[in-house]
Design an enzyme around this catalytic site. Structure first.
Site, PDB file in Angstrom:
ATOM      1  N   ARG A 240      65.779  28.518  47.675  1.00 39.03           N
ATOM      2  CA  ARG A 240      65.215  28.705  46.237  1.00 39.03           C
ATOM      3  C   ARG A 240      63.719  28.735  46.309  1.00 39.03           C
ATOM      4  O   ARG A 240      63.243  27.792  47.255  1.00 39.03           O
ATOM      5  CB  ARG A 240      65.690  27.424  45.431  1.00 39.03           C
ATOM      6  CG  ARG A 240      67.127  27.587  44.756  1.00 39.03           C
ATOM      7  CD  ARG A 240      67.343  28.683  43.910  1.00 39.03           C
ATOM      8  NE  ARG A 240      68.429  28.864  43.181  1.00 39.03           N
ATOM      9  CZ  ARG A 240      69.613  29.579  43.666  1.00 39.03           C
ATOM     10  NH1 ARG A 240      69.361  30.487  44.653  1.00 39.03           N
ATOM     11  NH2 ARG A 240      70.856  29.482  43.348  1.00 39.03           N
ATOM     12  N   GLU A 269      60.913  33.794  39.403  1.00 37.77           N
ATOM     13  CA  GLU A 269      61.574  34.875  39.603  1.00 37.77           C
ATOM     14  C   GLU A 269      61.759  35.728  38.160  1.00 37.77           C
ATOM     15  O   GLU A 269      62.135  34.835  37.193  1.00 37.77           O
ATOM     16  CB  GLU A 269      62.950  35.060  40.480  1.00 37.77           C
ATOM     17  CG  GLU A 269      62.607  34.476  41.897  1.00 37.77           C
ATOM     18  CD  GLU A 269      64.129  34.464  42.600  1.00 37.77           C
ATOM     19  OE1 GLU A 269      65.185  34.787  41.903  1.00 37.77           O
ATOM     20  OE2 GLU A 269      64.056  33.879  43.574  1.00 37.77           O
ATOM     21  N   HIS A 286      65.621  38.627  45.847  1.00 39.82           N
ATOM     22  CA  HIS A 286      66.764  37.726  45.745  1.00 39.82           C
ATOM     23  C   HIS A 286      68.219  38.500  45.974  1.00 39.82           C
ATOM     24  O   HIS A 286      68.999  38.550  45.014  1.00 39.82           O
ATOM     25  CB  HIS A 286      66.632  37.073  44.299  1.00 39.82           C
ATOM     26  CG  HIS A 286      67.529  35.740  44.349  1.00 39.82           C
ATOM     27  ND1 HIS A 286      67.364  34.684  43.684  1.00 39.82           N
ATOM     28  CD2 HIS A 286      68.805  35.445  45.078  1.00 39.82           C
ATOM     29  CE1 HIS A 286      68.338  33.917  43.818  1.00 39.82           C
ATOM     30  NE2 HIS A 286      69.354  34.129  44.746  1.00 39.82           N
TER      31      HIS A 286
HETATM   32  P1  NAP Z   1      75.516  23.244  51.066  1.00 38.04           P
HETATM   33  O1  NAP Z   1      76.501  23.549  51.762  1.00 38.04           O
HETATM   34  O2  NAP Z   1      75.644  22.426  49.897  1.00 38.04           O
HETATM   35  O3  NAP Z   1      74.453  22.830  52.098  1.00 38.04           O
HETATM   36  C1  NAP Z   1      73.110  22.241  51.660  1.00 38.04           C
HETATM   37  C2  NAP Z   1      72.305  21.694  52.831  1.00 38.04           C
HETATM   38  O4  NAP Z   1      71.288  21.250  52.548  1.00 38.04           O
HETATM   39  C3  NAP Z   1      73.242  20.484  53.265  1.00 38.04           C
HETATM   40  O5  NAP Z   1      73.042  20.200  54.780  1.00 38.04           O
HETATM   41  C4  NAP Z   1      72.465  19.216  52.967  1.00 38.04           C
HETATM   42  O6  NAP Z   1      72.643  18.033  53.625  1.00 38.04           O
HETATM   43  C5  NAP Z   1      71.094  19.708  53.049  1.00 38.04           C
HETATM   44  N1  NAP Z   1      70.069  19.161  52.174  1.00 38.04           N
HETATM   45  C6  NAP Z   1      70.014  18.811  50.879  1.00 38.04           C
HETATM   46  N2  NAP Z   1      69.091  18.185  50.253  1.00 38.04           N
HETATM   47  C7  NAP Z   1      68.170  18.056  51.561  1.00 38.04           C
HETATM   48  C8  NAP Z   1      66.808  17.612  51.809  1.00 38.04           C
HETATM   49  N3  NAP Z   1      66.332  16.790  50.736  1.00 38.04           N
HETATM   50  N4  NAP Z   1      66.345  17.532  52.926  1.00 38.04           N
HETATM   51  C9  NAP Z   1      67.072  18.181  53.729  1.00 38.04           C
HETATM   52  N5  NAP Z   1      68.490  18.747  53.984  1.00 38.04           N
HETATM   53  C10 NAP Z   1      68.841  18.687  52.566  1.00 38.04           C
HETATM   54  O7  NAP Z   1      74.713  24.644  50.351  1.00 38.04           O
HETATM   55  P2  NAP Z   1      75.031  26.138  50.715  1.00 38.04           P
HETATM   56  O8  NAP Z   1      76.276  26.751  50.207  1.00 38.04           O
HETATM   57  O9  NAP Z   1      74.905  26.171  52.196  1.00 38.04           O
HETATM   58  O10 NAP Z   1      73.654  26.778  49.949  1.00 38.04           O
HETATM   59  C11 NAP Z   1      72.336  26.123  50.046  1.00 38.04           C
HETATM   60  C12 NAP Z   1      71.558  26.956  48.990  1.00 38.04           C
HETATM   61  O11 NAP Z   1      71.451  28.249  49.251  1.00 38.04           O
HETATM   62  C13 NAP Z   1      72.173  26.825  47.731  1.00 38.04           C
HETATM   63  O12 NAP Z   1      72.242  25.682  46.852  1.00 38.04           O
HETATM   64  C14 NAP Z   1      71.381  28.065  46.951  1.00 38.04           C
HETATM   65  O13 NAP Z   1      70.349  27.384  46.393  1.00 38.04           O
HETATM   66  C15 NAP Z   1      71.020  28.949  48.070  1.00 38.04           C
HETATM   67  N6  NAP Z   1      71.464  30.264  47.891  1.00 38.04           N
HETATM   68  C16 NAP Z   1      70.667  31.387  47.929  1.00 38.04           C
HETATM   69  C17 NAP Z   1      71.301  32.802  47.948  1.00 38.04           C
HETATM   70  C18 NAP Z   1      70.358  33.811  47.868  1.00 38.04           C
HETATM   71  O14 NAP Z   1      70.787  34.787  47.240  1.00 38.04           O
HETATM   72  N7  NAP Z   1      69.322  33.835  48.467  1.00 38.04           N
HETATM   73  C19 NAP Z   1      72.635  32.631  47.770  1.00 38.04           C
HETATM   74  C20 NAP Z   1      73.397  31.678  47.833  1.00 38.04           C
HETATM   75  C21 NAP Z   1      72.858  30.196  48.120  1.00 38.04           C
HETATM   76  P3  NAP Z   1      72.404  16.544  53.206  1.00 38.04           P
HETATM   77  O15 NAP Z   1      72.910  16.453  52.019  1.00 38.04           O
HETATM   78  O16 NAP Z   1      73.134  15.481  54.187  1.00 38.04           O
HETATM   79  O17 NAP Z   1      70.868  16.388  53.150  1.00 38.04           O
HETATM   80  C1  8YV Z   2      73.307  34.774  43.303  1.00 32.72           C
HETATM   81  C2  8YV Z   2      72.589  32.873  44.443  1.00 32.72           C
HETATM   82  O1  8YV Z   2      72.400  35.951  43.393  1.00 32.72           O
HETATM   83  O2  8YV Z   2      74.675  31.787  44.623  1.00 32.72           O
HETATM   84  C3  8YV Z   2      73.391  31.519  44.644  1.00 32.72           C
HETATM   85  O3  8YV Z   2      73.163  30.378  44.832  1.00 32.72           O
HETATM   86  O4  8YV Z   2      71.484  32.397  44.603  1.00 32.72           O
HETATM   87  C4  8YV Z   2      72.939  34.062  44.481  1.00 32.72           C
HETATM   88  O5  8YV Z   2      74.008  34.432  45.104  1.00 32.72           O
HETATM   89  C5  8YV Z   2      72.916  34.186  41.903  1.00 32.72           C
HETATM   90  O6  8YV Z   2      73.260  32.948  41.821  1.00 32.72           O
HETATM   91  C6  8YV Z   2      73.210  35.165  40.832  1.00 32.72           C
HETATM   92  O7  8YV Z   2      72.435  34.671  39.779  1.00 32.72           O
END
Ligand code: NAP
Ligand code: 8YV
Length: 325
Positions: A240, A269, A286
Site C-alpha cells: 500500500r 491513488e 496498481h
Molecule cells: P498477510 O498474509 O496478512 O501478510 C502480512 C505480513 O505482514 C505478515 O507477515 C505480518 O507478520 C507482516 N506485518 C504486518 N504488520 C507488520 C509490521 N508492522 N512490521 C513488519 N511486518 C508486519 O497479507 P498478504 O496476503 O501477504 O497481503 C499483504 C498486503 O499486500 C495486503 O494487505 C495488501 O495491502 C497488499 N496487496 C496489494 C496488491 C496489489 O495489487 N498491489 C494485491 C494484493 C495485496 P506479523 O503480523 O508477524 O508482523
Molecule cells: C485489488 C489489492 O486491486 O487485494 C488487494 O489488496 O490491492 C488488489 O488486489 C484491489 O483490492 C481492488 O480494489
C-alpha cells in the site's frame, strides 16, 4: 441510492449495497442474484431511511467502508471486500459493532508476487527504460548504459505473509539471499529474520514491501529506512502507498540516497506525484492482482462470502479482526 430492480431477487430489496465500482462481471452477478443498491459516493447524500435497510455491503479495497459510511449504516451486518487488503474499511468499528468483514486472500498471491518480481527485475535491469530508449530511436547513437545484476543480490522482504513468502520463493530461484522482517518470526521458513525495517534495509540490495496497509504501518518505510537502504539500494512496493513516506521517498530519489524504486501502489491513488515520474522509478497503476484469471477468482471468493452470509453458513474467508481469530 440508485435502485437496480431485480424482481427475482431472493432477498429483500435494499438489503445488499455496493460501495464504489466493482469488476463488471461481479456487478452483473450481484444484479442478477440480488436487488443491489449503489451507495452514493458522498455519505452526506445517503438517505437515513435507505441506509437503515442496508445489511450487507460489497466493496473493493479501493473504496471500502470507511468510518463515516459504516456509522451511517445502523443495521450493517457484513462487508464483503473484493481484495485481500481491507485497510479502507473501519475494522475496529466493525469489530465493536459485531459487523463481519471478509476479504479475498490466497487467490491473488501468485499474481502479486509475480508483479513484485517484475518490478525487481525492472529496477535492476531497467528493461522498461531500455525499451523506451530503443523506441525513441536512441540506439543508433550508442548502447544503453549498463545496469545492475539481480541474480545473487540480497532481497529484504518487509512482511513475510502469503505474498511476502511467494515473493521470497520466487526471488530465491534467482540465487538471491533472502532476509525478512515481521513482528513475529515466521516458523518453518529457511530465511533469516531481522529485527527492524532499518536493519532489513541496511542488509538489502532491494527492499520489497509486502505488509498490510492501515494505521499500524503508516510510513513504516521512512527517511531513516531509505537512508539505510543506501545509494545502491532499490525499493519495491506492492503493498500500500501509505506504508512508504512518499515525500521522503521523493527526497531520497532526488538526493541519490537510493538507486531507484518500483511502485505498484501510491499514497493517494490514482494521483501520482509529478516528482515520482522519473527515469529511475518504475510506476505501475496498481495492477498487482490484475489478471483475468485472478480477478475472476477474487470475484468468486467475494460471492462465496456473500452467499455464505445470506445462507447463514460459515464465512469462507473472514478477516481476523472480526472473526475472533
Ligand atoms: P498477510 O498474509 O496478512 O501478510 C502480512 C505480513 O505482514 C505478515 O507477515 C505480518 O507478520 C507482516 N506485518 C504486518 N504488520 C507488520 C509490521 N508492522 N512490521 C513488519 N511486518 C508486519 O497479507 P498478504 O496476503 O501477504 O497481503 C499483504 C498486503 O499486500 C495486503 O494487505 C495488501 O495491502 C497488499 N496487496 C496489494 C496488491 C496489489 O495489487 N498491489 C494485491 C494484493 C495485496 P506479523 O503480523 O508477524 O508482523
Ligand atoms: C485489488 C489489492 O486491486 O487485494 C488487494 O489488496 O490491492 C488488489 O488486489 C484491489 O483490492 C481492488 O480494489
Amino acid at each position: 441510492m440508485t435502485n437496480i430492480p431485480d424482481p427475482a431477487s431472493p432477498v429483500d430489496p435494499g438489503t445488499i449495497a455496493q460501495a464504489g465500482p466493482l469488476l463488471a462481471s461481479l456487478e452483473q452477478i450481484l444484479q442478477d442474484e440480488h436487488s443491489v443498491v449503489r451507495l452514493p459516493d458522498d455519505v452526506a447524500a445517503l438517505d437515513p431511511a435507505d441506509a437503515a435497510k442496508v445489511r450487507a455491503v460489497v466493496t473493493s479495497g479501493r473504496v471500502g467502508v470507511p468510518t463515516d459510511l459504516m456509522a451511517a449504516l445502523p443495521n450493517l451486518e457484513i462487508v464483503t471486500n473484493f481484495g485481500v487488503g481491507y485497510d479502507t474499511t473501519d475494522v475496529a468499528q466493525a469489530a465493536a459493532r459485531g459487523i463481519q468483514v471478509t476479504n479475498t486472500p490466497d487467490v491473488l498471491t501468485d499474481c502479486v508476487a509475480d508483479t513484485a518480481l517484475g518490478l525487481m527485475l525492472d529496477v535492476f535491469r531497467r528493461f522498461g527504460a531500455s525499451e523506451r530508449f530503443l523506441r525513441d530511436g536512441k540506439w543508433e547513437s550508442g548502447g544503453f548504459p549498463l545496469t545492475r545484476r539481480f541474480s545473487g543480490s540480497t532481497v529484504g522482504v518487509l512482511g513475510l505473509g502469503r505474498i511476502g513468502q511467494a515473493i521470497a520463493r520466487r526471488a530465491a530461484a534467482f540465487d538471491t539471499t533472502i532476509v525478512y522482517t515481521t513482528r513475529r518470526p515466521v516458523e518453518g521458513v529457511p530465511w533469516e529474520h531481522v529485527a527492524s525495517a532499518v536493519e532489513l534495509a541496511r542488509r538489502s540490495d532491494v527492499l520489497v514491501v509486502a505488509v498490510p496497509g492501515g494505521p499500524s504501518t503508516v510510513n513504516l518505510v521512512d527517511a531513516e529506512v531509505l537512508r539505510a537502504l543506501g545509494p545502491d539500494g532499490f525499493l519495491v512496493n506492492i503493498a500500500r502507498g501509505t506504508v512508504v513516506d512518499e515525500d521522503a521517498l521523493i527526497e531520497a530519489l532526488e538526493a541519490g540516497e537510493i538507486a531507484g524504486a518500483g511502485l505498484d501502489v501510491f499514497a493517494n491513488e490514482p494521483n501520482v506525484p509529478e516528482r515520482l515520474i522519473r527515469d529511475d522509478v518504475t510506476l505501475l497503476p496498481h495492477v498487482g492482482s490484475g489478471t483475468q484469471e485472478t480477478r475472476q477468482d477474487m470475484r468468486d471468493l467475494t460471492l462465496a462470502n456473500l452467499r455464505a452470509y445470506l445462507a447463514g453458513e460459515q464465512l469462507p474467508t473472514p478477516v481476523p479482526e472480526t472473526s475472533g481469530v
